[in-house]
Design a protein around this motif. Structure first.
Motif, PDB file in Angstrom:
ATOM      1  N   GLN A 121       0.830  -1.204   0.000  1.00  0.00           N
ATOM      2  CA  GLN A 121       0.000   0.000   0.000  1.00  0.00           C
ATOM      3  C   GLN A 121       0.867   1.258   0.000  1.00  0.00           C
ATOM      4  O   GLN A 121       0.627   2.196  -0.761  1.00  0.00           O
ATOM      5  N   LEU A 122       1.894   1.287   0.834  1.00  0.00           N
ATOM      6  CA  LEU A 122       2.768   2.459   0.897  1.00  0.00           C
ATOM      7  C   LEU A 122       3.541   2.652  -0.407  1.00  0.00           C
ATOM      8  O   LEU A 122       3.657   3.777  -0.906  1.00  0.00           O
ATOM      9  N   HIS A 127       2.878   5.928  -4.329  1.00  0.00           N
ATOM     10  CA  HIS A 127       3.784   6.821  -5.067  1.00  0.00           C
ATOM     11  C   HIS A 127       3.538   6.660  -6.565  1.00  0.00           C
ATOM     12  O   HIS A 127       4.011   5.708  -7.187  1.00  0.00           O
ATOM     13  N   GLN A 128       2.819   7.589  -7.128  1.00  0.00           N
ATOM     14  CA  GLN A 128       2.345   7.525  -8.513  1.00  0.00           C
ATOM     15  C   GLN A 128       3.445   7.255  -9.543  1.00  0.00           C
ATOM     16  O   GLN A 128       3.240   6.439 -10.441  1.00  0.00           O
ATOM     17  N   PRO A 129       4.606   7.870  -9.456  1.00  0.00           N
ATOM     18  CA  PRO A 129       5.611   7.633 -10.512  1.00  0.00           C
ATOM     19  C   PRO A 129       6.107   6.188 -10.624  1.00  0.00           C
ATOM     20  O   PRO A 129       6.675   5.806 -11.638  1.00  0.00           O
ATOM     21  N   TYR A 130       5.884   5.382  -9.595  1.00  0.00           N
ATOM     22  CA  TYR A 130       6.431   4.025  -9.578  1.00  0.00           C
ATOM     23  C   TYR A 130       5.385   2.933  -9.755  1.00  0.00           C
ATOM     24  O   TYR A 130       5.710   1.747  -9.731  1.00  0.00           O
ATOM     25  N   LEU A 176      -2.772   0.913  -7.727  1.00  0.00           N
ATOM     26  CA  LEU A 176      -2.164   0.407  -8.959  1.00  0.00           C
ATOM     27  C   LEU A 176      -3.128   0.508 -10.144  1.00  0.00           C
ATOM     28  O   LEU A 176      -2.703   0.748 -11.274  1.00  0.00           O
ATOM     29  N   LEU A 177      -4.411   0.339  -9.895  1.00  0.00           N
ATOM     30  CA  LEU A 177      -5.395   0.412 -10.976  1.00  0.00           C
ATOM     31  C   LEU A 177      -5.640   1.848 -11.457  1.00  0.00           C
ATOM     32  O   LEU A 177      -6.240   2.041 -12.502  1.00  0.00           O
TER      33      LEU A 177
END
Length: 100
Positions: free
Chosen positions: A53-54, A58-61, A97-98
């Motif tokens: 979850q953590l 982080h959107q870029p990864y 992630l989705l």
């Protein structure tokens, strides 16, 4: 030892500067292996779900995290675990992630 790995990666993932290093040094792969093998043991699944979850927050990864096979591992946690903490954090990770 598996609980310690999950806890350590979860703690490290709290710092944005550590996320890239976790991804590129096989941290996601380690989490995936643990999640698939021990989804029903809360002492192990909780820190693993929290780390997913953590990291996924982080959107870029997110694409890199998904490419490592984490979606299957998270699905395994959601399917097999009965622990509410594990289920909540796994679902949050999957939703993150989705978004990509």
């Amino acid at each position: 030892i598996l609980r310690c790995i999950g806890l350590t990666l979860s703690r490290l993932a709290m710092e944005p500067s550590n996320v890239q290093r976790i991804i590129f040094e096989s941290g996601i792969s380690a989490l995936c292996n643990i999640a698939v093998k021990y989804p029903t043991i809360p002492g192990i699944s909780q820190p693993v779900a929290s780390a997913f979850q953590l990291l996924s927050s982080h959107q870029p990864y997110r694409v890199s995290i998904a490419a490592e096979g984490s979606v299957t591992a998270i699905a395994s946690l959601l399917l097999s675990s009965a622990d509410m903490f594990t289920l909540q954090h796994s679902l949050l990770a999957l939703c993150n992630l989705l978004c990509e």
